[in-house]
Enzyme design. Structure first.
Site, PDB file in Angstrom:
ATOM      1  N   CYS A  60       2.689   0.061  -8.844  1.00 24.36           N
ATOM      2  CA  CYS A  60       3.637   0.635  -7.793  1.00 24.36           C
ATOM      3  C   CYS A  60       4.908   0.724  -8.872  1.00 24.36           C
ATOM      4  CB  CYS A  60       3.870  -0.320  -6.597  1.00 24.36           C
ATOM      5  SG  CYS A  60       4.240  -1.994  -6.863  1.00 24.36           S
TER       6      CYS A  60
ATOM      7  N   GLY B 288       2.001   2.670   5.301  1.00 25.93           N
ATOM      8  CA  GLY B 288       2.985   1.398   5.608  1.00 25.93           C
ATOM      9  C   GLY B 288       3.786   2.013   6.969  1.00 25.93           C
TER      10      GLY B 288
ATOM     11  N   GLY C 112       0.833  -1.235  -0.111  1.00 19.54           N
ATOM     12  CA  GLY C 112       0.080  -0.233   0.177  1.00 19.54           C
ATOM     13  C   GLY C 112       0.920   1.014  -0.195  1.00 19.54           C
ATOM     14  N   SER C 113       0.324   2.295   0.494  1.00 17.39           N
ATOM     15  CA  SER C 113       0.870   3.674   0.454  1.00 17.39           C
ATOM     16  C   SER C 113       2.006   3.724   1.439  1.00 17.39           C
ATOM     17  CB  SER C 113      -0.043   4.816   0.760  1.00 17.39           C
ATOM     18  OG  SER C 113      -0.465   4.683   2.050  1.00 17.39           O
TER      19      SER C 113
ATOM     20  N   GLU D   5       5.863  -3.574   1.274  1.00 22.43           N
ATOM     21  CA  GLU D   5       5.785  -3.120  -0.339  1.00 22.43           C
ATOM     22  C   GLU D   5       4.953  -1.804  -0.538  1.00 22.43           C
ATOM     23  OE1 GLU D   5       7.926  -4.435  -2.346  1.00 22.43           O
ATOM     24  OE2 GLU D   5       8.256  -6.543  -1.658  1.00 22.43           O
TER      25      GLU D   5
END
Length: 520
Positions: free
Chosen positions: A305, A254, A249-250, A271
């Site tokens: 991403c 994170g 995620g963001s 990630e």
């Protein structure tokens, strides 16, 4: 554009094949729990804004029960020899092969990927299943020379137990499989919290894989909890019963996950965001570079991403390469992914559209010049969809605030350079460090890019774009991208705990480092 009857026909066919309904349960704790009396969240298609279904949400009590049952399953699953666990994952991969078309189209309906990308996502699950099958016979531990006579020193790997996986909408099933199938062959059980924007894909996938387990007489291994506000995700990050949590995620979220997991001294695989750049040098093959940059910047409507968000272009190429890229942007077909020839589909929701518009306003306010794009599109036949024009922006400083942020939308910043050293400085000045690319046939340029002074990212690509990683290599990035690794290579070690073993098979008790300790 795709008309409503075509959309409905695809939906009806996909729902029938996957056993989905207008109202579905978002909680699997060994069985699908009824949705009566539970809060529901609607799932809309970004293609045209139509409601696909309503998903019954999991609550806190549901979550606790699910984790408890997951640990019960672990007690049985962890005792199955790893090669036999691999055979089960192979059966899951074979079952997924039967659903490539329908599950791939569900990804299209729910997330907006083109059908070929949707099928590719399901194929990625199949590929990682195949990888996991081979891995099940290669969970190697090292044998180490002992300094003590009649001693054996070696290491072995054990499963953590129950692994938590939180995934984003943009890869609604592939990223889960990176974690789940690798974790499973090691002996773990998985609890999954997907994005509510892609809940249906998660539900269908969970149903398929657990059907295989039922047929093998095995306990449920892949649990699912859909929520809307993220409370279950917060519970997972703070839950000591989950020794390992994988989060995609963001960067902002994170950080919260890392803090919560770290506070309980758990382990995390992060990630997070990417702000990826492609360097194009005068020695590049311009045809390959053009295709590589365009695919990297536009695939999945730039909602990867690994999307290319910065083009670092040599001064000498501004008048030759850039006009060709502008032409490609002007002519790329944007629209419903159900229509043939469409390469760029919708953004996931209206918030993403607003983020696109706001980013362009911020870029222009700090000196950016829009070369092409900058419009929210209302497309005939897809009214209510979330479409925007792919946008190129030039004239911003490489370290400007908006360039250093990741905007999940098709905006590509064009940045000029004159020397390779300057290109590397521009490339590495952002806080993220996921994927990178250089287009060049000059060996010295390529090797410099791959050296310690070149790309500071976890993924480095030469003469291919930043997007589209293969499952055989470990996937992940550095800096604010989180440092996690998933999928191939030895990334499997994150899902296991290492145990160093010392066996004394002699008649004496020698100590290490020559220490003596005589007890009379």
């Amino acid at each position: 554009m795709a008309n409503s009857s075509n959309f409905q026909a695809v939906k009806d066919r996909v729902f029938a094949d996957l056993g989905l309904y207008e109202q579905v349960s978002g909680l699997y704790d060994g069985q699908w729990l009824a949705g009566e009396g539970r809060p529901r969240v609607p799932v809309y298609s970004p293609i045209n804004g139509e409601r696909l279904a309503e998903v019954a949400l999991a609550g806190e009590e549901d979550y606790d029960r699910m984790v408890e049952r997951a640990w019960v399953s672990f007690e049985e699953w962890s005792r199955v020899p790893a090669p036999k666990r691999g055979k089960v994952v192979r059966a899951i991969g074979d079952r997924l092969r039967a659903y490539v078309e329908s599950l791939g189209l569900l990804v299209t309906l729910e997330v907006g990927k083109t059908p070929v990308e949707g099928r590719g996502e399901v194929q990625e699950m199949i590929d990682i299943a195949d990888f996991a099958v081979g891995l099940s016979r290669q969970l190697y531990g090292m044998t180490i020379a002992s300094e003590r006579q009649s001693h054996r020193l070696y290491e072995q790997w054990h499963p953590h137990g129950v692994v938590g996986v939180i995934t984003a909408f943009n890869f609604p099933c592939a990223v889960w499989s990176w974690n789940a199938f690798i974790a499973a062959v090691i002996g773990n059980v998985v609890v999954w919290k997907p994005s509510p924007d892609s809940a249906l894909t998660a539900i269908a996938t969970t149903n398929i894989v657990n059907d295989v387990l039922d047929e093998h007489g095995l306990p449920p291994l892949f649990f699912l909890a859909v929520d809307e506000a993220g409370e279950i995700g917060r519970r997972m990050s703070s839950d000591r019963r989950l020794p390992l949590l994988s989060f995609t995620g963001s960067v902002q979220t994170g950080r919260e996950v890392a803090a919560n997991v770290g506070e309980r001294l758990g382990r995390s695989i992060l990630e997070l965001g990417g702000n990826n750049a492609a360097i194009v040098t005068p020695d590049a093959d311009m045809e390959i570079a053009l295709r590589g940059v365009a695919f990297g910047a536009l695939a999945t409507a730039a909602q990867r991403c690994t999307t290319t968000r910065r083009l670092i272009l040599h001064d000498s190429l501004i008048d030759s390469f850039l006009p060709r890229l502008i032409d490609a942007y002007q002519n790329v077909r944007v629209g419903s992914p159900l229509e043939p020839g469409v390469l760029v589909g919708p953004l996931i929701n209206r918030k993403a559209v607003d983020n696109y518009s706001n980013a362009i306003v911020r870029a222009e306010s700090t000196g950016g010049q829009v070369l092409v794009g900058n419009s929210v599109l209302e497309l005939p036949g897809a009214e209510g969809g979330n479409y925007v024009a792919p946008t190129l922006i030039e004239g911003l400083a490489p370290d400007s605030e908006i360039v250093c942020e990741e905007t999940f939308a098709p905006i590509l910043y064009v940045l000029r350079y004159s020397s390779l050293e300057e290109a590397f400085e521009i490339h590495n000045c952002v806080p993220q460090g996921l994927s990178s690319a250089i287009f060049s046939n000059n060996l010295r340029e390529v090797e410099a890019f791959l050296s310690v002074v070149g790309s500071d990212c976890g993924l480095a690509n030469v003469n291919t774009g930043t997007a589209g990683a293969e499952i055989g290599g470990a996937f992940g990035g550095e800096k604010e991208t989180g440092g996690g690794r998933e999928s191939g290579s030895d990334a499997w070690k994150a899902y296991a705990r290492r145990q160093t073993v010392t066996v004394n098979y002699g008649a004496e008790l020698p100590l290490a480092q020559g220490v003596t300790f005589d007890v009379r």
